[in-house]
Design a protein around this motif. Structure first.
Motif, short mmCIF file in Angstrom:
data_model
loop_
_atom_site.label_atom_id
_atom_site.label_comp_id
_atom_site.label_asym_id
_atom_site.label_seq_id
_atom_site.Cartn_x
_atom_site.Cartn_y
_atom_site.Cartn_z
N LEU A 41 0.83 -1.21 0.00
CA LEU A 41 0.00 0.00 0.00
C LEU A 41 0.86 1.25 0.00
CD1 LEU A 41 -2.79 -1.04 2.54
CD2 LEU A 41 -3.06 -0.65 0.08
N TRP A 42 1.98 1.21 0.73
CA TRP A 42 2.88 2.36 0.77
C TRP A 42 3.50 2.61 -0.59
CZ3 TRP A 42 8.05 2.88 -0.29
CH2 TRP A 42 8.60 4.13 0.02
N ILE A 43 3.96 1.57 -1.27
CA ILE A 43 4.56 1.71 -2.60
C ILE A 43 3.55 2.27 -3.59
CG2 ILE A 43 5.53 0.45 -4.56
CD1 ILE A 43 6.83 -1.46 -2.56
N MET A 44 2.30 1.78 -3.50
CA MET A 44 1.25 2.29 -4.38
C MET A 44 0.98 3.76 -4.11
SD MET A 44 -1.41 -0.93 -4.29
CE MET A 44 -2.68 0.02 -5.17
N ALA A 45 0.93 4.13 -2.82
CA ALA A 45 0.67 5.53 -2.46
C ALA A 45 1.79 6.43 -2.97
CB ALA A 45 0.54 5.66 -0.94
N TYR A 46 3.02 5.99 -2.82
CA TYR A 46 4.17 6.76 -3.29
C TYR A 46 4.13 6.94 -4.81
CZ TYR A 46 9.12 7.90 -4.15
OH TYR A 46 10.27 8.50 -4.55
N SER A 47 3.74 5.89 -5.52
CA SER A 47 3.66 5.95 -6.98
C SER A 47 2.56 6.90 -7.44
CB SER A 47 3.41 4.54 -7.55
OG SER A 47 4.44 3.65 -7.18
N VAL A 48 1.39 6.79 -6.81
CA VAL A 48 0.26 7.66 -7.17
C VAL A 48 0.59 9.11 -6.85
CG1 VAL A 48 -2.14 8.24 -6.63
CG2 VAL A 48 -1.46 5.84 -6.91
N PHE A 49 1.21 9.34 -5.70
CA PHE A 49 1.63 10.68 -5.29
C PHE A 49 2.54 11.31 -6.35
CE2 PHE A 49 5.14 13.11 -3.42
CZ PHE A 49 4.48 14.14 -2.77
N SER A 50 3.56 10.56 -6.76
CA SER A 50 4.53 11.08 -7.73
C SER A 50 3.90 11.32 -9.09
CB SER A 50 5.70 10.09 -7.86
OG SER A 50 6.32 9.86 -6.62
N LEU A 51 3.05 10.39 -9.54
CA LEU A 51 2.42 10.52 -10.84
C LEU A 51 1.49 11.72 -10.89
CD1 LEU A 51 1.91 9.39 -13.67
CD2 LEU A 51 0.13 7.92 -12.69
N SER A 52 0.70 11.93 -9.83
CA SER A 52 -0.24 13.05 -9.82
C SER A 52 0.50 14.38 -9.87
CB SER A 52 -1.12 12.99 -8.56
OG SER A 52 -0.35 13.15 -7.38
N ILE A 53 1.66 14.47 -9.21
CA ILE A 53 2.43 15.71 -9.25
C ILE A 53 3.00 15.94 -10.64
CG2 ILE A 53 4.55 16.82 -8.42
CD1 ILE A 53 3.98 15.80 -5.68
N MET A 54 3.48 14.89 -11.28
CA MET A 54 4.03 15.04 -12.63
C MET A 54 2.95 15.52 -13.61
SD MET A 54 7.12 14.46 -12.06
CE MET A 54 7.72 14.59 -13.75
N VAL A 55 1.73 15.02 -13.44
CA VAL A 55 0.61 15.48 -14.27
C VAL A 55 0.36 16.96 -14.02
CG1 VAL A 55 -1.89 15.30 -14.65
CG2 VAL A 55 -0.51 13.23 -14.43
N ALA A 56 0.40 17.37 -12.76
CA ALA A 56 0.13 18.77 -12.41
C ALA A 56 1.17 19.71 -13.01
CB ALA A 56 0.08 18.93 -10.89
N ILE A 57 2.45 19.38 -12.86
CA ILE A 57 3.48 20.30 -13.33
C ILE A 57 3.61 20.29 -14.85
CG2 ILE A 57 4.74 20.09 -11.16
CD1 ILE A 57 6.79 18.37 -12.55
N SER A 58 3.02 19.29 -15.50
CA SER A 58 3.08 19.24 -16.97
C SER A 58 2.30 20.39 -17.61
CB SER A 58 2.53 17.91 -17.48
OG SER A 58 1.13 17.82 -17.28
#
Length: 416
Positions: A345-362
């Protein structure tokens, strides 16, 4: 399962709920971003209303000159706006700098209000109330003392609020001017893009809900009059006034084409002081408005009450608890029966967190690059962990203010 397993489930559950909400807001923000790309603003308004631009300033000698010069260069008719600088109990050379600017621009409507320790020095809300008494505009535009708005920023704000009588205020976007200075400012830049303006865009897209930031926004004068001015006890006066606007039946819209650039803290000491002040102010607003969670008059602003409750009570406790369980897990003094699942669950949360930020800064030109990708990966383990310390200290400071009945004063963010 033992008590520690249940505590671990609680912390993971709250963290996942918070991440899910922010991911949904980022998706909504991206949808709104695509809509904004198609917006065509008018080159000129048919009838420009008179606007009062107010800038509260306390010991801002390093930045106030640049701010005033940018306001004098706005693409807005010179005879249709006044600039009011509230030089609030400053002990530096701000007064001399402002006097020189007035001498250099004798034909401009530049007003400087100097207060002392008796009339001023009681915080931003008090300074805004002082400036409001001297203002003449039907619309008020607020900027912080370190801001350099783009030339069309005010025009975009006014065009948007004039398009809909249901809008009580319109907010713009603020960008980090010194984002390349060091790792801390890079963190702040990404935070601003993701959790500040992208979250605002998502809330507007899904709920027609926004919260006024401290800078780059326009509000109707008549509403400030009805409210009786800014709350002098509110440290985060922007959030507090947002809740009052919604209870009055008005909306706050986000117009990201209106952009201002501001200076962010460049040291951890200054950042900690600024952010803990924000946390304390938001706790004050939450406590003041929590009763309206059960009132239909509050409308969609009830989402913000729930969100602040989640962030400053449940999420904060979950983060601190998660870190505590991680530490005692390393010591092997307790045994977790769901340890394997928690890691997944932690790895999934970390991945989702990082992906959502990359979408935002794009959505911002030049921000989606390898350097920022590495900054995002590091951000989860460093900058985000510091937030828990800041929020906890802010809550502690709020309790001290209540217990000792301390008066609201200026919390000066050091400039560079």
């Amino acid at each position: 399962m033992n008590i520690f397993d249940y505590l671990l489930l609680y912390s993971l559950g709250i963290i996942w709920i918070t991440i899910f909400i922010n991911v949904v807001l980022v998706i909504g923000g991206y949808i709104y971003y695509l809509k904004v790309l198609k917006v065509k603003m008018k080159e000129d308004l048919v009838d420009f209303p008179f606007v009062s631009i107010m800038v509260p300033a306390h010991n801002e000698e390093k930045v106030i000159g640049r701010t005033v010069k940018s306001l004098l260069q706005l693409e807005y008719p010179e005879d249709k706006y006044e600039i009011i600088i509230i030089n609030d109990n400053s002990s530096d050379s701000s007064s001399e700098i402002l006097d020189e600017l007035k001498r250099d621009n004798p034909d401009r409507n530049l007003i400087v209000i100097n207060t002392d320790s008796t009339t001023g020095g009681k915080g931003k809300s008090n300074a805004l109330n002082i400036g409001f008494e001297k203002s003449k505009g039907d619309f008020l535009v607020i900027y912080d003392a370190d801001n350099t708005p783009e030339k069309k920023a005010v025009k975009y704000l006014l065009e948007t609020i004039l398009s809909d009588d249901r809008l009580g205020a319109v907010i713009g976007k603020f960008r980090c001017r010194n984002r390349k200075k060091n790792l801390l400012t890079k963190f702040i830049n990404i935070e601003t893009l993701t959790f500040q303006w992208m979250a605002q865009a998502g809330r507007w897209q899904f709920m027609k809900l926004c919260t006024i930031p401290g800078t780059n926004f326009v509000i109707r004068r008549s509403l400030i009059e009805k409210m009786g001015g800014w709350d002098p006890n509110a440290v985060t006066e922007d959030t507090e006034i947002s809740f009052r606007l919604y209870r009055m039946g008005y909306r706050i819209k986000f117009m990201p084409l209106s952009v201002t650039w501001e200076q962010e803290p460049q040291t951890l000491r200054v950042w900690f002081k600024q952010r803990s002040r924000w946390a304390k102010g938001n706790v004050y607003v939450l406590v003041k408005n929590f009763k309206f969670l059960f009132s239909r008059r509050s409308g969609v602003s009830r989402f913000d009450i729930l969100y602040y409750t989640l962030i400053y009570f449940f999420f904060l406790s979950a983060v601190l608890l998660s870190d505590f369980l991680f530490v005692i897990g390393l010591t092997q003094t307790v045994q977790f029966h769901i340890g394997g699942y928690s890691i997944i669950l932690w790895i999934m949360a970390y991945s989702v967190f990082s992906l959502s930020i990359m979408v935002a800064i794009s959505t911002e030109t030049g921000e989606l690059n390898l350097k920022n990708f590495l900054v995002v990966l590091l951000m989860y383990f460093t900058y985000c962990k510091l937030w828990g310390v800041v929020a906890a200290f802010g809550f502690y400071s709020y309790l001290k203010d209540v217990i000792f009945k301390r008066e609201t004063k200026w919390y000066k963010t050091e400039r560079f």
